[in-house]
Design an enzyme around this catalytic site. Structure first.
Site, short mmCIF file in Angstrom:
data_model
loop_
_atom_site.label_atom_id
_atom_site.label_comp_id
_atom_site.label_asym_id
_atom_site.label_seq_id
_atom_site.Cartn_x
_atom_site.Cartn_y
_atom_site.Cartn_z
N THR A 1 0.82 -1.21 0.00
CA THR A 1 0.00 0.00 0.00
C THR A 1 0.86 1.26 0.00
O THR A 1 0.49 2.27 -0.62
CB THR A 1 -0.93 0.00 1.23
OG1 THR A 1 -1.82 -1.11 1.13
CG2 THR A 1 -1.73 1.28 1.32
N ARG B 1 -5.59 -8.75 4.35
CA ARG B 1 -5.05 -8.57 3.00
C ARG B 1 -3.65 -7.99 3.04
O ARG B 1 -3.07 -7.68 2.00
CB ARG B 1 -6.00 -7.70 2.16
CG ARG B 1 -7.34 -8.37 1.92
CD ARG B 1 -8.17 -7.67 0.86
NE ARG B 1 -8.77 -6.43 1.31
CZ ARG B 1 -9.92 -6.34 1.96
NH1 ARG B 1 -10.60 -7.44 2.25
NH2 ARG B 1 -10.41 -5.18 2.32
N PHE B 2 -3.12 -7.77 4.23
CA PHE B 2 -1.71 -7.45 4.46
C PHE B 2 -1.25 -6.18 3.75
O PHE B 2 -0.11 -6.08 3.29
CB PHE B 2 -0.81 -8.63 4.05
CG PHE B 2 -1.39 -9.97 4.40
CD1 PHE B 2 -1.79 -10.26 5.69
CD2 PHE B 2 -1.58 -10.95 3.43
CE1 PHE B 2 -2.34 -11.48 6.02
CE2 PHE B 2 -2.13 -12.18 3.75
CZ PHE B 2 -2.51 -12.44 5.05
N CYS B 3 -2.14 -5.20 3.67
CA CYS B 3 -1.79 -3.92 3.04
C CYS B 3 -1.25 -4.14 1.63
O CYS B 3 -0.27 -3.49 1.22
CB CYS B 3 -0.79 -3.13 3.88
SG CYS B 3 -1.40 -2.68 5.50
N ASN B 4 -1.85 -5.07 0.91
CA ASN B 4 -1.36 -5.38 -0.42
C ASN B 4 -2.55 -5.65 -1.34
O ASN B 4 -2.91 -6.80 -1.62
CB ASN B 4 -0.44 -6.61 -0.38
CG ASN B 4 0.49 -6.67 -1.57
OD1 ASN B 4 0.05 -6.53 -2.70
ND2 ASN B 4 1.76 -6.87 -1.32
#
Length: 835
Positions: A131, A401-404
């Site tokens: 992100t 979503r792991f900042c992705n």
């Protein structure tokens, strides 16, 4: 314990873990935490922390912008660390400058601000970008550049001269923090070869001798387990972003941006400058001169000098324990392969795979594994419930979503329209909605570090097998989640003969009534001889109050602040009396005319509520002292008003009040037929929660039969009775009533559709979804694994852990009568069950 090949640092791994990472073990050196979140942050070594503490006690690190001995010592340490880190990353100060930042995100932002993108240029970021990299599109848009998200494989074509216009930026990670997929370092070299850095007859392509493409590599995930070796690259990237705690575990608050020296003359001029970055400036004219050294020019203000100085000890400890990053890479690669073989081998008895692993095929992947679980029928199991149970089992991993966003879209098949639709329905990243319409909107991620062992993998696999093998997300019409529970519920039908009502012989009485005057604090059992009023919002005074942290709109909850269980309320004579260990009792009036209130806002289950702060320093100070956080008491004043005749309050109080007494003058109106958030006080999901004594006893028996050895000391001799589940009403069987009687079967309540208490009709709105709060001992405020751990294995509905049923008033206007006692509930009352 099996070892993964021979990459365990010459057989020293176990000794390293015990000596350098004692935080993983309990006093008996048994593994208490299975740490599988190294992609988030790895673990710090004990020798690093001790050496730092000793140095801090022996020296005086000081602001490096001064000139006394402490400042000089600090400046020297910073420069030494800078050189050592450059060596650690396989380069020297001749080729790269190392600029300290607050973190990798700050380094990425700085790179975007320094890149001289033009209006004709393009900002390209790949689908695996974090992100923080995607966030650069705002800067690019301000400069007029074209924004172009792409797949990594498309870059080779995009950076060709015939497809290039203006000055652009390519930004990508060398390791995806979602799936662990790795990407080559050669993009900058391809740019250099395709755009020789010299001017042609018409001048250079970008007007300055630098190729028209700038390259930013996010190496934060990659550098945590692999050597960078920037010096081995023919042409390195213009920028490389890294984070220190991802490599060494500590310190936090320190990242770095490596800037290629040959690119420095072409950087975009700084717009902002802070202390230490200029050597001369005018106060009243737009003139300043920046320092010549790029590091001093870009490090605004005072750097985190104490943390930076401690990196000496971090580098020393890392080298002493693991030798080199090359060995770390070998070890983590071996652990990853071992984990994949174990996870891919987990199956249900019908042969279906338990784990769906994303990636790790036909490409190079780092020590990160993203996965979801499937039940025996192939349906996805919600990762939020898996994580909650993992927490109880001492397993640290990450979900979401792991900042992705790009990688999540790729691996989970989530389209932009999907995400927009979910957002319009109120879903948000990080909430409890993990599977929507059968499709996961996130995943679980386990990631490995230099000190990960096969024991960690084995314990994680055993956790999955124990809790999810042969698990079924849904059952036909029974509303329960596991085969064992389904069998228990199915046995209810055996109590009756064909054609005979399931309710035949069933007599049920009210065994306990509990009011929770303050949300998430201890409950108050209503005395046996006291009739208690049921109002349109539930039990009178139930969750009329909340405790709020200063500067927060979300009520405090016991699962985050376990000490709330120590606050014990008592209701008497229109007073709320609070007790807590080592504190004198606090008396709060329930008469609105005596309370001083101020409007505020709160969020309960994602809904905005108008709330009123109780303006009392005495109350706020008492709560702050008990909970050790600055907080105050707030209320829904409608719930404190007396109910006149058969008419009830409007759905919401007035928007502003001259004083608290004005609330007593509100004009009454009929209660609406449907239960709304405004009619539920501060309850999470419903007005009343009911549990049966028999179901609680069955869970307690399960715990005794299948007691987790790791939790045995905590639960030995402990009975998990109905009150552990924080109900409003506890019911139990009447075994010596009129005519033939039978017992309530455990979990029979899941088949009930309604409950009638006196003249009050209540409908069952569904099972109560449970969280870790029920694993907090309501007497000591200590966190346990039970009963949540057992419930998570045996009591699920659509993948959610459940226990107890929610009750809502069917028709408020008609369910209440003028006779006061007709609206009350009392211990011993018989109730009618609808099926």
């Amino acid at each position: 314990m099996k070892e993964a090949n021979d990459y365990n640092y010459g057989g020293r791994l176990e000794a390293i873990r015990h000596k350098e990472y004692p935080q993983l073990y309990n006093a008996s050196f048994q593994l208490k935490t299975v740490f599988l979140d190294h992609a988030g942050s790895t673990l710090y070594a004990a020798s690093h922390i001790r050496a730092q503490a000793e140095e801090m006690l022996a020296t005086i690190p000081a602001n490096p912008h001064s000139n006394h001995p402490g400042s000089q010592w600090t400046r020297d340490k910073i420069e030494q660390v800078r050189d050592r880190l450059l060596g650690f990353f396989g380069t020297t100060s001749r080729d790269y400058a190392l600029v300290f930042t607050a973190n990798a995100t700050a380094a990425i932002r700085l790179a975007g601000e320094l890149t001289p993108m033009s209006k004709e240029g393009t900002f390209c970021y790949t689908s695996a970008a974090h992100t923080s990299v995607v966030g650069l599109r705002g800067i690019a848009a301000e400069l007029g550049a074209i924004i172009r998200p792409v797949e990594f494989d498309d870059l080779d074509d995009i950076i060709r001269p015939e497809h290039t216009n203006g000055v652009g930026l390519v930004a990508y990670p060398t390791q995806c923090n979602f799936s662990g997929e790795r990407f080559p370092w050669d993009v900058a070299d391809k740019v250099a070869r395709r755009f020789p850095a010299h001017a042609d007859a018409n001048g250079s392509r970008d007007g300055g001798g630098h190729p028209p493409w700038w390259v930013l590599v996010d190496a934060a995930a990659y550098a945590s387990s692999s050597p960078l070796n920037l010096g081995a690259l023919r042409t390195g990237p213009d920028f490389v972003a890294v984070s220190m705690y991802k490599i060494f575990g500590a310190p936090t608050g320190v990242g770095a941006l490596l800037v290629r020296r040959s690119s420095i003359p072409f950087l975009r001029p700084k717009r902002f400058f802070g202390g230490g970055t200029v050597h001369m400036l005018s106060f009243d004219h737009m003139w300043q001169e920046f320092r010549a050294e790029i590091e001093a020019r870009l490090e605004d203000g005072t750097v985190n000098f104490q943390a930076i100085a401690s990196l000496h000890h971090a580098i020393d400890a890392h080298a002493r324990n693991f030798g080199s990053m090359a060995l770390v890479r070998q070890h983590t690669a071996s652990i990853t392969q071992y984990a994949l073989s174990v996870l891919n081998g987990l199956c249900h008895d019908n042969g279906r795979s338990l784990c769906t692993v994303y990636g790790h095929c036909n490409a190079e992947f780092g020590p990160t594994v993203a996965l979801n679980l499937r039940d025996v029928n192939g349906s996805f199991i919600g990762y939020i419930e898996v994580e909650r149970l993992a927490v109880m089992a001492g397993i640290a991993m990450r979900t979401g979503r792991f900042c992705n966003p790009g990688a999540a879209r790729r691996w989970l098949d989530l389209t932009t329209p999907d995400l927009i639709r979910y957002a319009s329905l109120g879903y948000a990243c990080g909430d409890d909605n993990d599977v929507i319409a059968g499709k996961p909107v996130g995943a679980m991620r386990i990631s490995f570090g230099a000190m990960t062992s096969c024991e960690d993998v084995d314990k994680f696999a055993a956790f999955l097998v124990r809790n999810f093998c042969n698990y079924t997300c849904t059952q036909e019409s029974v509303k329960v989640g596991t085969i064992k529970l389904a069998s228990a519920v199915t046995s209810i039908d055996k109590c009756t003969s064909p054609g005979r009502s399931l309710s035949a012989g069933l007599q049920v009485k009210v065994d306990q009534v509990v009011v929770y005057p303050i949300k998430s604090c201890h409950g108050w059992p209503v005395p046996r001889d006291t009739p208690w009023e049921i109002t349109p919002s539930g039990l009178k005074y139930d969750r009329s109050f909340v405790i709020m942290r200063e500067n927060s709109s979300v009520p405090m909850q016991q699962k985050r602040y376990p000490r709330m269980a120590l606050i014990r309320p008592h209701l008497a004579d229109k007073q709320l009396i609070l007790d807590a260990p080592d504190h004198e009792s606090l008396v709060i009036s329930l008469d609105l005319a005596t309370l001083c209130l101020e409007t505020t806002q709160s969020m309960v289950c994602g809904s905005h509520m108008q709330t009123y702060r109780v303006l009392s320093n005495e109350i706020s100070n008492w709560l702050t002292s008990v909970l050790a956080v600055e907080c105050y008491l707030a209320c829904d004043p409608r719930l404190l008003l007396p109910l006149a005749n058969d008419e009830y309050l409007p759905p919401s109080p007035p928007s502003s009040l001259a004083d608290s007494a004005a609330l007593a003058k509100l004009s009454p109106s009929p209660m609406p037929r449907t239960t709304k958030r405004s009619e539920m006080s501060f309850a999470n999901e419903s007005q009343i929660l009911l549990v049966t004594h028999e179901s609680a006893q069955r869970v307690s028996d399960w715990i005794a039969e299948e007691q987790d050895i790791d939790d045995a000391a905590a639960v030995i001799g402990k009975s998990f009775g109905p009150l552990q589940y924080r109900p409003n009403i506890v019911v139990k069987s009447v075994l010596h009533g009129i005519g033939p009687t039978r017992e309530i079967q455990p979990f029979e309540e899941f088949k009930w559709t309604g409950v009638t208490i006196g003249d009050i009709r209540l409908q069952v709105s569904g099972p109560c979804r449970r969280c870790q709060m029920i694993a907090i001992d309501q007497e000591s405020a200590k966190s346990l694994k039970e009963p949540y751990s057992t419930l998570a294995r045996k009591m699920r509905v659509d993948g959610k852990v459940v226990f107890g049923i929610y009750l809502d008033i069917i028709d408020g206007a008609n369910s209440f009568t003028r006779a006061a006692l007709a609206n009350t509930i009392q211990l011993g009352m018989l109730i009618d069950i609808s099926l």
